[in-house]
Design a protein around this motif. Sequence first.
Motif, PDB file in Angstrom:
ATOM      1  N   UNK A   1      -0.473 -12.871  -4.446  1.00 49.93           N
ATOM      2  CA  UNK A   1      -0.237 -12.738  -3.000  1.00 49.93           C
ATOM      3  C   UNK A   1      -1.522 -12.322  -2.293  1.00 49.93           C
ATOM      4  N   UNK A   2      -1.912 -13.096  -1.276  1.00 49.63           N
ATOM      5  CA  UNK A   2      -3.119 -12.769  -0.512  1.00 49.63           C
ATOM      6  C   UNK A   2      -2.800 -12.369   0.933  1.00 49.63           C
ATOM      7  N   UNK A   3      -1.573 -12.675   1.372  1.00 47.98           N
ATOM      8  CA  UNK A   3      -1.183 -12.295   2.741  1.00 47.98           C
ATOM      9  C   UNK A   3       0.267 -11.846   2.728  1.00 47.98           C
ATOM     10  N   UNK A   4       0.536 -10.738   3.411  1.00 46.43           N
ATOM     11  CA  UNK A   4       1.887 -10.207   3.519  1.00 46.43           C
ATOM     12  C   UNK A   4       2.272 -10.197   4.994  1.00 46.43           C
ATOM     13  N   UNK A   5       3.293 -10.981   5.357  1.00 52.32           N
ATOM     14  CA  UNK A   5       3.773 -11.046   6.743  1.00 52.32           C
ATOM     15  C   UNK A   5       5.100 -10.313   6.822  1.00 52.32           C
ATOM     16  N   UNK A   6       5.218  -9.373   7.726  1.00 52.79           N
ATOM     17  CA  UNK A   6       6.485  -8.645   7.800  1.00 52.79           C
ATOM     18  C   UNK A   6       6.942  -8.396   9.215  1.00 52.79           C
TER      19      UNK A   6
ATOM     20  N   UNK B   1      -5.850  -2.213   0.476  1.00 60.02           N
ATOM     21  CA  UNK B   1      -7.101  -1.651  -0.056  1.00 60.02           C
ATOM     22  C   UNK B   1      -7.367  -2.064  -1.507  1.00 60.02           C
ATOM     23  N   UNK B   2      -6.320  -2.047  -2.336  1.00 65.98           N
ATOM     24  CA  UNK B   2      -6.536  -2.309  -3.763  1.00 65.98           C
ATOM     25  C   UNK B   2      -6.519  -3.801  -4.096  1.00 65.98           C
ATOM     26  N   UNK B   3      -5.700  -4.557  -3.374  1.00 60.40           N
ATOM     27  CA  UNK B   3      -5.548  -5.977  -3.712  1.00 60.40           C
ATOM     28  C   UNK B   3      -6.161  -6.899  -2.663  1.00 60.40           C
ATOM     29  N   UNK B   4      -6.673  -6.321  -1.570  1.00 62.57           N
ATOM     30  CA  UNK B   4      -7.293  -7.146  -0.525  1.00 62.57           C
ATOM     31  C   UNK B   4      -6.317  -8.030   0.229  1.00 62.57           C
ATOM     32  N   UNK B   5      -5.040  -7.624   0.247  1.00 64.09           N
ATOM     33  CA  UNK B   5      -4.013  -8.449   0.907  1.00 64.09           C
ATOM     34  C   UNK B   5      -4.124  -8.297   2.434  1.00 64.09           C
ATOM     35  N   UNK B   6      -4.116  -9.433   3.146  1.00 62.37           N
ATOM     36  CA  UNK B   6      -4.074  -9.397   4.611  1.00 62.37           C
ATOM     37  C   UNK B   6      -2.668  -8.967   5.031  1.00 62.37           C
ATOM     38  N   UNK B   7      -2.575  -7.981   5.893  1.00 55.11           N
ATOM     39  CA  UNK B   7      -1.283  -7.445   6.338  1.00 55.11           C
ATOM     40  C   UNK B   7      -1.020  -7.928   7.758  1.00 55.11           C
ATOM     41  N   UNK B   8       0.039  -8.707   7.935  1.00 56.36           N
ATOM     42  CA  UNK B   8       0.343  -9.283   9.247  1.00 56.36           C
ATOM     43  C   UNK B   8       1.690  -8.760   9.741  1.00 56.36           C
TER      44      UNK B   8
END
Length: 272
Positions: free
Chosen positions: A4-9, A35-42
């Motif tokens: 997972x590179x982007x998390x949309x919630x 911070x740890x996985x570099x996931x974009x948080x949307x």
Amino acid sequence: MAAIKMLCMDIDGTLLNSKLEITPATRQAIVRAHQEKGVHIILASSRMPQGMTPFLEVLGLSQPMSCYGGGLIVEEDRILFSQSLPLNSTKRACEIALSCGAHPTVWGPRNWYAREMDELVTKETAIIGGPPVISDYPPLFAGWERDGFAPNKVLCMGKPAVIDRLTAALEQEEGLWDLARSKDVYLEVGPKGVSKGTSVNFLCDYYGISPQEVMAIGDQGNDLSMLLAAGLGVAMGNAPDHIKEQADAVTASNEEDGIALAIERYILGGHH
């Protein structure tokens, strides 16, 4: 499954519990994913930008936000994408809403507008942290026509039975708009072909990632397009059954840190 590179919630009913708070466990899981996985948080919501920014601040993030159900995507003060609802469609939606006994409110990139402060408008003001501009609509729309302005959406408010009736009436006028029920007392009227799902695709292009690398989490009908657009669509435990049935997975409710559990499982723990 892809990492997972982007998390949309979604925000209401998903990120926030019933006290409209982000719990410490949920905050910690989101920050760790970033911070740890570099996931974009949307954050993806029907709210206006001003009603979403405080939650990004709580999370300590400066990432793009998908506002107005995908009609407006902003990153800090920059507008990355904006799709307006044509003014003729806006006027027509308001006319039909009033004839059904609902209160149509109109939303642009900077302000929202209502005809009066009734109970539902007062409630919405508390939720998003800012009051509407109160205006009678004919002069408001006449001014917009002069300035070439069109809003991003119309949000119709009313008792559930009124919203049922209104939905049926607006569905008769095909091709003018897309409809999404964000609560039993709310009907969102947005530009045709724009949804939280289209904002997932836009942001995938923006970041150069594939939809397979996206996890989306939500709880309502207006989240479904986002859950279906993402490689992994997760329904909250408090979502209606028809949303859960179409999701790839179901997590706990917004009272039980459902987002934190999904992040632990699919992003931090790496179990697929």
